[in-house]
Enzyme design. Structure first.
Site, PDB file in Angstrom:
ATOM      1  N   CYS A  80       0.865  -1.181   0.000  1.00 46.43           N
ATOM      2  CA  CYS A  80       0.000   0.000   0.000  1.00 46.43           C
ATOM      3  C   CYS A  80       0.897   1.225   0.000  1.00 46.43           C
ATOM      4  O   CYS A  80       1.642   1.459   0.964  1.00 46.43           O
ATOM      5  CB  CYS A  80      -0.920  -0.005   1.211  1.00 46.43           C
ATOM      6  N   CYS A 138      -3.289   7.357  -4.806  1.00 46.39           N
ATOM      7  CA  CYS A 138      -3.014   5.919  -4.762  1.00 46.39           C
ATOM      8  C   CYS A 138      -1.570   5.649  -5.175  1.00 46.39           C
ATOM      9  O   CYS A 138      -1.202   5.827  -6.337  1.00 46.39           O
ATOM     10  CB  CYS A 138      -3.975   5.124  -5.643  1.00 46.39           C
TER      11      CYS A 138
END
Length: 333
Positions: free
Chosen positions: A91, A254
C-alpha cells in the site's frame, strides 16, 4: 474500564487517505517472510483486521498498517497492510503514513535532512527516503517494488455496460486502467455513485473472465482496483477516480496505483525513464512519480518506480474491546 483487547495506534492521513498505524498490542505473526505472515493473517487474523478498520472504530474507507519485526536483516520494520477489502500485498499511501509515523514518533533513528527507512512488506523490500526538517516530515519518497503492465487492450463483458476495454497493470496490487468516457460517465464527484457501481461491476467481470495472477506469487491475484482516467490525462499529468472493492474511492492519488499507471504508460511508449509524472486524486491531491530503471518479474518486462507525497499525523489512541461489547469484530452496514 475493562478491556479484553488493547491495541495502540497512531493515525495519519496521506494526501487525504487514512492510515491507522498499529504500534502495539499485536504479537509477532507467524511466518518466515512478510508474504507468509500475510497469508497467515488472511487465514487466522481477519477478525483483528475487522476490529481495526470496520465500524464502530473505523469506517467504509479505512485502511491501516500493522508494524511487525522484520523478517530480513536489511529492513528496519515489517509491515502488514490492512483495509476494508482485506490484507494487501503493498500500500503506497499506507507506507508514506508508516514512514511518517516511524520518524515523527522516534521509532527509527532520525537524521536530517533525510532519514532512510527500509520496510519489509509482503510485496518485497520498500525503501522510504524521508525529508525531515526540525523533526517534522516534509515529504516521503518511496522506491516501490517492480511494476509491470500485464495486459493491454484486454476486454471483458460487463452487465449493463457491454464490452469494456482496459489495460491491466501491477504496482503492488493489480489495477484495471481505462478512460472514464468508456463507461459513458463524466469525471464528476456528483456522479460518484454511478462511477463506483461501474468500477465494482468491471472488477467482478475481470475476476470471473480474466482474473490476473502475479507471475511469481500466486497468492497475489485478482483485481480489486479500477483506475478511471479523467479526460486529458496523459504521461505528464493524470487524474483518476480510483474505485476499490468492496465499495469506496481512494482519497489519495493511490501510491501503488501511481506505479501501475507509470508501468502502463511506459509499456505503451509514452513515459520515459527519469521523467516526472504527476498523478492526481479524485479530491485533487497529488503524488509525483518517476521510473528509475527497467527490470523484469517472472519473465514479464517491468520498471522500478518511485513516487513522493506527504502524510500528516491526526491522532494517537488505544483501541479497546470491552468483554461485553456486542460487536467484538466490528460491523459493516
Amino acid at each position: 474500564m475493562r478491556a479484553a483487547r488493547a491495541i495502540t495506534a497512531v493515525d495519519s492521513h496521506t494526501e487525504g487517505m487514512p492510515t491507522r498505524v498499529v504500534t502495539g498490542g499485536v504479537a509477532p505473526i507467524p511466518g518466515a517472510t512478510m508474504a507468509q505472515r500475510r497469508r497467515y493473517a488472511m487465514e487466522h487474523l481477519d477478525e483483528l483486521r475487522r476490529f481495526l478498520v470496520d465500524e464502530p472504530r473505523g469506517h467504509g474507507a479505512m485502511s491501516g498498517a500493522i508494524l511487525q519485526p522484520p523478517t530480513r536483516d536489511d529492513a528496519d520494520w515489517g509491515v502488514l497492510y490492512i483495509e476494508v477489502s482485506g490484507f494487501l500485498p503493498m500500500c503506497g499511501h499506507g507506507t508514506i503514513g508508516v514512514a511518517t509515523v516511524l520518524v515523527e514518533t522516534g521509532m527509527v533513528p532520525v537524521t536530517e535532512p533525510e532519514t532512510v527507512v527500509r520496510l519489509d512488506t509482503p510485496a518485497g523490500l520498500v525503501i522510504a527516503r524521508v525529508a525531515v526538517r526540525d523533526g517534522a516530515v516534509q515529504q516521503v519518497t518511496l522506491r516501490n517494488v517492480a511494476a509491470f503492465c500485464l495486459e493491454q487492450d484486454a476486454a471483458v463483458e460487463v452487465p449493463g455496460l457491454g464490452e469494456v476495454r482496459y489495460d491491466l497493470a501491477y504496482g503492488g496490487n493489480f489495477y484495471a486502467i481505462l478512460p472514464i468516457e468508456r463507461i459513458g460517465l463524466p469525471f464528476d464527484r456528483a456522479r460518484k455513485g454511478e462511477i463506483l457501481a461501474a468500477g465494482l461491476s468491471i472488477m467482478d467481470s475481470i475476476n470471473v473472465q480474466r482474473r490476473p495472477v502475479h507471475p511469481t506469487d500466486p497468492d497475489v491475484s485478482g483485481c480489486k482496483h479500477v483506475q478511471f482516467l479523467a479526460p486529458g490525462s496523459d504521461a505528464r499529468h493524470s487524474r483518476n477516480a480510483m474505485a476499490i472493492h468492496p465499495g469506496w474511492f481512494d482519497r489519495s492519488p493511490c501510491g501503488t496505483g501511481t506505479c501501475a499507471r507509470m508501468a502502463q504508460l511506459h509499456a505503451r511508449g509514452e513515459l520515459a525513464l527519469d521523467t516526472d509524472f504527476v498523478n492526481e486524486s479524485f479530491i485533487g491531491t497529488r503524488f509525483t512519480g518517476r521510473l528509475l530503471r527497467t527490470s523484469e518479474v517472472g519473465g514479464v518486462p517491468a520498471v522500478v518506480p518511485e513516487f513522493s507525497g506527504r502524510a500528516w499525523i491526526t491522532g494517537t489512541a488505544t483501541y479497546l474491546l470491552d468483554p461485553t461489547d456486542p460487536f467484538p469484530h466490528g460491523f459493516v452496514l
